[in-house]
Enzyme design. Structure first.
Site, short mmCIF file in Angstrom:
data_model
loop_
_atom_site.label_atom_id
_atom_site.label_comp_id
_atom_site.label_asym_id
_atom_site.label_seq_id
_atom_site.Cartn_x
_atom_site.Cartn_y
_atom_site.Cartn_z
N TYR A 58 0.85 -1.21 0.00
CA TYR A 58 0.00 0.00 0.00
C TYR A 58 0.87 1.25 0.00
O TYR A 58 1.97 1.25 0.57
CB TYR A 58 -0.92 0.00 1.23
CG TYR A 58 -2.06 -0.99 1.14
CD1 TYR A 58 -1.84 -2.35 1.40
CD2 TYR A 58 -3.34 -0.59 0.79
CE1 TYR A 58 -2.89 -3.26 1.32
CE2 TYR A 58 -4.39 -1.50 0.71
CZ TYR A 58 -4.15 -2.84 0.97
OH TYR A 58 -5.18 -3.75 0.88
N GLU A 59 0.41 2.31 -0.64
CA GLU A 59 1.26 3.50 -0.79
C GLU A 59 1.56 4.19 0.54
O GLU A 59 2.47 5.01 0.62
CB GLU A 59 0.64 4.49 -1.78
CG GLU A 59 -0.66 5.11 -1.33
CD GLU A 59 -1.32 5.89 -2.47
OE1 GLU A 59 -0.97 5.71 -3.64
OE2 GLU A 59 -2.22 6.70 -2.16
N SER A 60 0.82 3.81 1.58
CA SER A 60 1.15 4.35 2.91
C SER A 60 2.44 3.75 3.46
O SER A 60 2.90 4.17 4.52
CB SER A 60 0.00 4.05 3.88
OG SER A 60 -0.32 2.66 3.85
N GLY A 61 3.01 2.78 2.76
CA GLY A 61 4.29 2.22 3.17
C GLY A 61 4.20 0.81 3.74
O GLY A 61 5.22 0.20 4.07
#
Lengths: 261, 274, 274, 261
Positions: A58-61
């Site tokens: 996920y782009e949140s890391g």
């Protein structure tokens, strides 16, 4: 006495069909970069049904997230809590996505064109928008760097348009060679799953071709809901309907999304 | 080197009208309380930098604090539009809003360049998209070794970066964990920084996955328990998904929005917990 | 996706004569055992990349495994010279050694560019020093926004990167902590990777300050307890400072060096613990 | 009975004088980037005597290290174990050093010239070295980015040379304006502490000027041990000798450096 038949489950909704068909596209996927919404539902369904080892990124890391409940946002605590590792936002984009380590990216959009270019920025004129949309987020780099892209979105004359109001994300650009000219290293969109059927880019022209319609969907409807002269595969097939197994797994997954205690 | 101040003093001292202010927190640890203090103090003409403008940005924009928004994704995650942001862009209410728009990767790397003391950073950018040419802070650059064209983004140096963290110690060392986003880069890129925290402790016990901001890079710490609601602080609170959903109706109508802000944020209001 | 193999199989499968091999570990977690396996397997014509060549590099160079050394600081920390490195450079023994020399920042950023899928990275480099112009992988570049001249360094992509870590789980997820150096970037920049570990565990319990390399970026894991001696693995062993000091005398003379390698490293030897 | 006098401690060695005088230069320093050897000894002594709050930063990534025993290497476990935080090597150079956050850098060298440029690379010809030295390491960026630089090295005609065999690290280049022309943002070397005395760059010419000699050192010796026409300050002073307090603190610090159990 009789061998009573189980009462059949309610038929699949269009959202459910989209999620199941998109999940099938993730068979054999090692790593998947996931956006929120139906893409996230499909990716998590695929992890349960077809690819238990798939690493969801996920782009949140969050790398290797294994959410027990479907996240509402890409920064949901559940994602970090269940991840193999959580890295910073610059790192997830630079080392992991741009580094070319992700096999499949899943994206949605408000508009798509015949070359699977996507608009999530604006409806109308950019400087005098009729509807202002969220914008690019991670989409341009997901489409640029993932090995391939699965697009999931509802199909209508409003969303499948002859010309995008704004090109947020390049799919196959203006056709053959476009991605190479732009230096985009992934192969781009390989399939578009909609509520009406499935489209895939023609290998030579890169234009989307309708390859399947979902059960009960008329070809005419798919054509009517497409803002350009829709090309149809000679061997147009009908989507294998979601199995009881697929549907129950999906409904169990969605049911787990309840407000926190 | 870090001052520990009440939130109102901290904001009054660090943020001035016309400043470039970064509010970061990627869904997690969003500095809502500090944003509300900016509203209460009536800050104007701010350049607000935030990768993912959400409710707090909607509130600042709707209350007329913001002249320019620098961002990469603006929405109410999993819910829908930001109606105050849309009203500003679609109908110039309460006044026209300028925007500078990037992809996540582009804006994140502007912070990285700022934190690194470099004039620019390099990435595989937005080639072929409508974003190209819209920002004066994005340019094409050729690799001196391969000739390949990639994107350069200009360093971003906010006057003030504001973030929320779980803890600080009494000398101002800050510890945050969970989804750490771009907060470290935002603080290191800024001239001044404010960190609101859930609690101030005698010693920061090490935590897996924690980011540490040493006190020598933190201007001011304010202890604001719950200061990230309706966002959340891993280990302290959970995301108030219901509030995010309810914001859609609150923010859709100008009067309803103003009434809500008066009741929950403006001076004399009862605080934001609905 | 990760294979778990014995060290000799792992090295035989991953490293070939003429390869570019990065051995990283910044004083801590230096992959000595893997380096010794390279010697035992008689690898030749290697391009060895190591920011801080120390004893293991001295051994590989002295045994004639290395044609080119890419590095930024070569010495025996706190002790003195690397006599095998010096003998190769000063007297071409056992054969001439080519070097490509950088500053730490320059070489570290070559790994960063490689890990980031970029053709180059930007830094404030070695302006005015004798290093300028000595590497084909360093060039000047102008900021497209300010015109300022900074340095560009070319991405480094080793054929194989070899590092040592504390732990891996059975699926090949790797965990290292303490001084983590440039190991993550070295592994991410490489085509293949080998991680030797102190132990393989059922589950990686989270550790403060730990770096995780997910199995999908790790080609092979080998369990080699003590495989970093005389370097150390935080939580497992301490640095053998006495051995570092003793290496000065062992390595000063060619015959003494060869006898030591025969007795401690070459096939049939008793292992390196003196 | 007599008030017996304590037997005086042995006089300071030249290394001890260098460490103490260098430590004095760190008074009031907030952050210090530390190399190994006498610079590390001096920095740790300063932390104990003059600047208890000084943040010691090592290129291994340890920020705020508070070693109880002097490290033998910059990657000593003691540094990580006692640090406020340990970051990666790319991060320590990019975000922390290049980011311009460090007040003082401490460096040694094998050769120095009249403008405090340093050589740690090679004696003789680079391509046919007489003595190959370790190389640059972090020195070029430490000298470029720290607010100022303290150089500590023994002084002799072999080390204080008219022309460096190799310029590893730029001090004041070829004189006034050189650092600005090269885009070096720190102020460069502000003092050179040797076993004979103390030198500081002339504010206008940037050439090193002998400003103090250590007790018992003849001016003539300092001149003889300098490979160029050494400039001497009109108000040449004599170094205040290490106090009993300074010496005992230093000797306690060094004594703690014993082999591990």
């Amino acid at each position: 006495m009789s061998l009573g038949h189980a009462t059949p489950a309610p038929p699949a909704t269009t959202d459910e069909i989209m999620a199941v068909v998109a999940a099938r596209e993730l068979r054999g996927t090692a790593t998947c970069f996931v956006g929120i919404g139906i893409p996230s539902t499909a990716a998590n369904l695929a992890r349960r049904l077809y690819s238990p080892a798939v690493v969801l990124v996920y782009e949140s890391g969050a790398i290797g997230a294994k959410p027990l409940r479907l996240p509402l946002s890409i920064g949901d605590g559940e994602l970090a809590d269940t991840a193999d590792v959580v890295v910073s936002v610059p790192e997830i984009f630079n080392y992991w996505l741009q580094g070319g380590r992700i096999d499949v990216g899943m994206l949605g959009a408000a508009q798509i064109d015949r070359f699977a270019n996507l608009n999530t920025t604006v409806i109308g004129d950019y400087d005098a928008p009729r509807v202002r949309l969220p914008g690019a987020g991670g989409a341009p780099q997901i489409a640029a760097s993932c090995g391939k892209v699965v697009v999931v979105m509802a199909q209508s004359a409003r969303t499948f348009v002859g010309e995008l109001d704004f090109v947020t994300t390049v799919g196959h650009g203006d056709g053959p060679g476009a991605r190479e000219r732009l230096g985009l290293r992934g192969r781009g969109p390989s399939v578009v799953v909609t509520d009406l059927g499935v489209l895939r880019p023609d290998p030579s022209s890169r234009e989307l071709v309708l390859t399947a319609v979902h059960p009960g969907v008329e070809l005419a409807t798919a054509k009517d809901e497409t803002g350009w002269e829709l090309r149809v595969a000679r061997d147009l097939s009908t989507t294998v309907p979601p199995s009881t197994y697929e549907l129950s797994a999906l409904r169990a997954l969605v049911a787990e999304r309840e407000p926190r205690r | 080197m870090t001052e520990i101040l009440a939130l109102d003093e901290a904001v009054a001292g660090l943020v001035h009208d016309g400043d470039c202010v970064a509010l970061e927190g990627f869904t997690h640890l969003i500095p809502f309380a500090a944003g509300h203090e900016l509203v209460r103090q009536g800050r104007r003409e701010l350049t607000l930098v935030r990768m993912t403008p959400d409710i707090v940005s909607d509130q600042l924009i709707g209350m007329g604090c913001v002249r320019t928004l620098v961002f990469s994704w603006g929405g109410n995650p999993g819910v829908g539009s930001l109606h105050r942001l849309r009203d500003a862009l679609e109908h110039s209410w309460p006044h026209p809003l300028e925007i500078e728009e990037h992809s996540h990767a582009g804006l994140a790397n502007r912070y990285v360049a700022g934190a690194s003391g470099l004039p620019f950073a390099v990435l595989r950018g937005d080639a072929g998209t409508g974003l190209e040419g819209r920002s004066p802070h994005v340019a094409e650059i050729a690799c001196p070794f391969t000739g390949e064209r990639v994107s350069a983004v200009a360093a971003l140096h906010p006057d003030v970066s504001i973030v929320h963290a779980q803890r600080a110690d009494r000398s101002g060392n800050v510890q945050l964990w969970g989804i750490t986003g771009v907060q470290k880069e935002a603080v290191l890129a800024a001239t001044r920084s404010l960190v609101t925290v859930e609690e101030i402790v005698d010693a920061l016990e090490p935590r897996p996955g924690a980011t540490i901001l040493p006190s020598f890079v933190v201007s001011t710490v304010s202890c604001v328990p719950g200061g990230t609601h309706p966002s959340y602080a891993t280990g302290y609170s959970e995301r108030d998904d219901a509030f995010y959903a309810s914001w859609d109706a609150i923010s859709r109508d100008r009067e309803t929005f103003l009434a809500w802000m008066a009741a929950h944020v403006l001076p004399g209001a009862g605080g934001i917990t609905p």
